[in-house]
Design a protein around this motif. Structure first.
Motif, PDB file in Angstrom:
ATOM      1  N   PHE A  53       0.908  -1.089   0.362  1.00  0.00           N
ATOM      2  CA  PHE A  53      -0.164  -0.273  -0.416  1.00  0.00           C
ATOM      3  C   PHE A  53       1.264   1.783   0.314  1.00  0.00           C
ATOM      4  O   PHE A  53       0.936   2.097  -0.623  1.00  0.00           O
ATOM      5  N   PRO A  54       1.749   1.530   0.353  1.00  0.00           N
ATOM      6  CA  PRO A  54       2.921   2.488   0.739  1.00  0.00           C
ATOM      7  C   PRO A  54       3.422   2.716  -0.790  1.00  0.00           C
ATOM      8  O   PRO A  54       3.567   3.607  -0.850  1.00  0.00           O
ATOM      9  N   LEU A  55       3.766   1.250  -1.395  1.00  0.00           N
ATOM     10  CA  LEU A  55       4.191   1.192  -2.764  1.00  0.00           C
ATOM     11  C   LEU A  55       2.967   2.099  -3.420  1.00  0.00           C
ATOM     12  O   LEU A  55       4.048   2.491  -4.345  1.00  0.00           O
ATOM     13  N   TRP A  56       2.102   1.371  -2.998  1.00  0.00           N
ATOM     14  CA  TRP A  56       0.684   1.902  -4.406  1.00  0.00           C
ATOM     15  C   TRP A  56       1.581   3.701  -4.539  1.00  0.00           C
ATOM     16  O   TRP A  56       1.116   4.223  -5.103  1.00  0.00           O
ATOM     17  N   ILE A  57       0.759   4.829  -3.127  1.00  0.00           N
ATOM     18  CA  ILE A  57       1.015   5.299  -2.671  1.00  0.00           C
ATOM     19  C   ILE A  57       1.926   6.153  -3.287  1.00  0.00           C
ATOM     20  O   ILE A  57       1.361   7.485  -3.763  1.00  0.00           O
ATOM     21  N   VAL A  58       3.151   5.916  -3.484  1.00  0.00           N
ATOM     22  CA  VAL A  58       4.062   6.362  -4.012  1.00  0.00           C
ATOM     23  C   VAL A  58       3.780   6.571  -5.125  1.00  0.00           C
ATOM     24  O   VAL A  58       5.028   7.859  -6.367  1.00  0.00           O
ATOM     25  N   ILE A  59       4.231   5.711  -6.517  1.00  0.00           N
ATOM     26  CA  ILE A  59       4.069   5.254  -7.291  1.00  0.00           C
ATOM     27  C   ILE A  59       2.654   6.470  -8.054  1.00  0.00           C
ATOM     28  O   ILE A  59       2.849   6.985  -9.140  1.00  0.00           O
ATOM     29  N   VAL A  60       1.940   6.012  -8.016  1.00  0.00           N
ATOM     30  CA  VAL A  60       0.269   6.842  -7.868  1.00  0.00           C
ATOM     31  C   VAL A  60       0.487   8.542  -7.603  1.00  0.00           C
ATOM     32  O   VAL A  60       0.262   9.199  -9.198  1.00  0.00           O
ATOM     33  N   THR A  61       1.929   8.715  -6.877  1.00  0.00           N
ATOM     34  CA  THR A  61       1.730  10.039  -7.004  1.00  0.00           C
ATOM     35  C   THR A  61       2.751  10.905  -7.687  1.00  0.00           C
ATOM     36  O   THR A  61       2.121  11.405  -8.012  1.00  0.00           O
ATOM     37  N   SER A  62       3.426   9.477  -8.203  1.00  0.00           N
ATOM     38  CA  SER A  62       4.193   9.844  -9.028  1.00  0.00           C
ATOM     39  C   SER A  62       3.991  10.342 -10.346  1.00  0.00           C
ATOM     40  O   SER A  62       4.278  11.293 -11.022  1.00  0.00           O
ATOM     41  N   LEU A  63       3.126  10.093 -10.870  1.00  0.00           N
ATOM     42  CA  LEU A  63       2.282  10.086 -11.911  1.00  0.00           C
ATOM     43  C   LEU A  63       0.818  10.487 -11.696  1.00  0.00           C
ATOM     44  O   LEU A  63       0.479  10.728 -12.846  1.00  0.00           O
ATOM     45  N   SER A  64       0.845  11.691 -10.862  1.00  0.00           N
ATOM     46  CA  SER A  64      -0.548  12.318 -10.848  1.00  0.00           C
ATOM     47  C   SER A  64      -0.228  14.124 -11.065  1.00  0.00           C
ATOM     48  O   SER A  64       1.750  14.436 -10.807  1.00  0.00           O
ATOM     49  N   SER A  65      -1.095  14.556 -11.396  1.00  0.00           N
ATOM     50  CA  SER A  65      -0.430  16.142 -11.915  1.00  0.00           C
ATOM     51  C   SER A  65      -0.338  17.113 -10.873  1.00  0.00           C
ATOM     52  O   SER A  65      -1.290  16.627  -9.699  1.00  0.00           O
ATOM     53  N   LYS A  66      -0.492  18.423 -10.310  1.00  0.00           N
ATOM     54  CA  LYS A  66      -0.699  19.252  -9.453  1.00  0.00           C
ATOM     55  C   LYS A  66      -1.472  19.116  -8.710  1.00  0.00           C
ATOM     56  O   LYS A  66      -1.895  19.183  -7.853  1.00  0.00           O
ATOM     57  N   LYS A  67      -2.316  19.135  -9.929  1.00  0.00           N
ATOM     58  CA  LYS A  67      -4.589  19.359 -10.083  1.00  0.00           C
ATOM     59  C   LYS A  67      -4.862  18.733  -8.830  1.00  0.00           C
ATOM     60  O   LYS A  67      -5.267  18.722  -7.998  1.00  0.00           O
ATOM     61  N   THR A  68      -4.405  17.456  -8.959  1.00  0.00           N
ATOM     62  CA  THR A  68      -4.665  15.631  -8.489  1.00  0.00           C
ATOM     63  C   THR A  68      -3.856  15.911  -6.903  1.00  0.00           C
ATOM     64  O   THR A  68      -4.730  15.058  -6.095  1.00  0.00           O
TER      65      THR A  68
END
Length: 316
Positions: A53-68
């Protein structure tokens, strides 16, 4: 006068253990109950969730835009508006790309050097007739319990002129005595008849090592190589005390500057200040880049772990 002999009943005979019967197995060797299997499944599922789960958060945040990221208030859990702009900017040149190349070069050169020294040392110590092998072995074992300390090591590196050089990232931690002992134990388990027959045919020690010992030791060599590679890739302490040039810093030190010290990477400060890209997505992308090589290489070496670490520890 007749004598009455008491004979055991069939039930008593059936209950009496046979002298040829196998002894009862311990409780831990019995087939687990369904409740035990269910409990193990729940524990393993929770452990996997806690790791992934922490790894998922790191990956998703790295792929998210500034607005998200701004809408989520920080770390993003549910992916939305996926973008690779953070990775494009990091790999497009600048401090992070240079640091990744430095870490890659140090890892490749350092692993090759460390494995060469460790294999040669372990092979020499595994031959009972080698010169002063017992004294050398005792000296190596002593270094596992007694060390010179940080200040003498730094003074030695400085006296050798290795400060602000890439050799300072390799030589101070080039050899692990534990890895040498594992290799030595594995080499000692190789049949002596193989090496004796090769020696009768005229083969020398280097040819025996290259053509007989190393092919039979692929498992332990793969495991020890992974240990050295992960150590070099994850190392940051040597660079922090031996390097002063920021252009020579490896990826781990740059990640510390970006994540812990909240510094802006060189070349991206303007884009972060103007809101074109989120600083948090840059930090998470650097963390993913630091974890990716280990995550990719580990499955390929995983099959050798049991054989490489246990077989060499049977004797020695």
């Amino acid at each position: 006068m007749s004598t009455v002999v008491d004979r055991p009943s069939l039930t008593e005979v059936a209950k009496k253990p046979s002298p040829w019967a196998a002894p009862p197995r311990p409780s831990w060797e019995e087939e687990p109950a369904k409740a035990g299997l269910a409990a193990k499944g729940v524990v393993l599922a929770f452990a996997c969730f806690a790791i992934l789960f922490p790894l998922w958060i790191v990956i998703v945040t790295s792929l998210s835009s500034k607005k998200t990221i701004d809408a989520a208030g920080g770390l993003v859990v549910i992916p939305k508006d996926i973008t690779f702009i953070a990775y494009q900017e990091l790999l497009g040149g600048g401090q992070v790309q240079r640091a990744a190349l430095v870490s890659l070069g140090v890892t490749l050169v350092g692993t090759l050097f460390s494995m060469t020294v460790s294999v040669l040392c372990a092979y020499g110590l595994s031959r009972s007739g080698s010169l002063a092998h017992r004294w050398i072995l005792m000296t190596l074992l002593a270094t596992m319990f007694f060390g010179a300390g940080l200040i003498p090591t730094y003074l030695l590196v400085q006296a050798l002129g290795l400060t602000d050089t890439y050799l300072a990232l390799i030589l101070p931690s080039a050899v692990s005595v534990f890895n040498i002992l594992v290799l030595r134990a594995f080499f000692m388990n190789i049949s002596q008849e193989l090496t004796d027959s090769a020696r009768i045919d005229g083969a020398g020690d280097f040819r025996i090592l290259w053509q007989i010992v190393m092919p039979l030791s692929r498992a332990v060599i793969a495991v020890i190589s992974l240990f050295y590679a992960v150590g070099y890739w994850s190392a940051w302490f040597n660079a922090s005390i031996y390097l002063t040039d920021q252009d020579m810093m490896p990826l781990q030190n740059v990640m510390i500057q970006l994540v812990q010290k909240q510094e802006r990477p060189v070349g991206l400060a303007t884009q972060i200040n103007t809101g074109q890209i989120s600083a948090l997505s840059i930090q998470m992308a650097v963390m993913v880049m630091a974890l990716l090589p280990v995550a990719v290489l580990s499955p390929f070496v995983q099959k050798h772990f049991k054989k490489g670490m246990l077989t060499g520890a049977v004797k020695g």
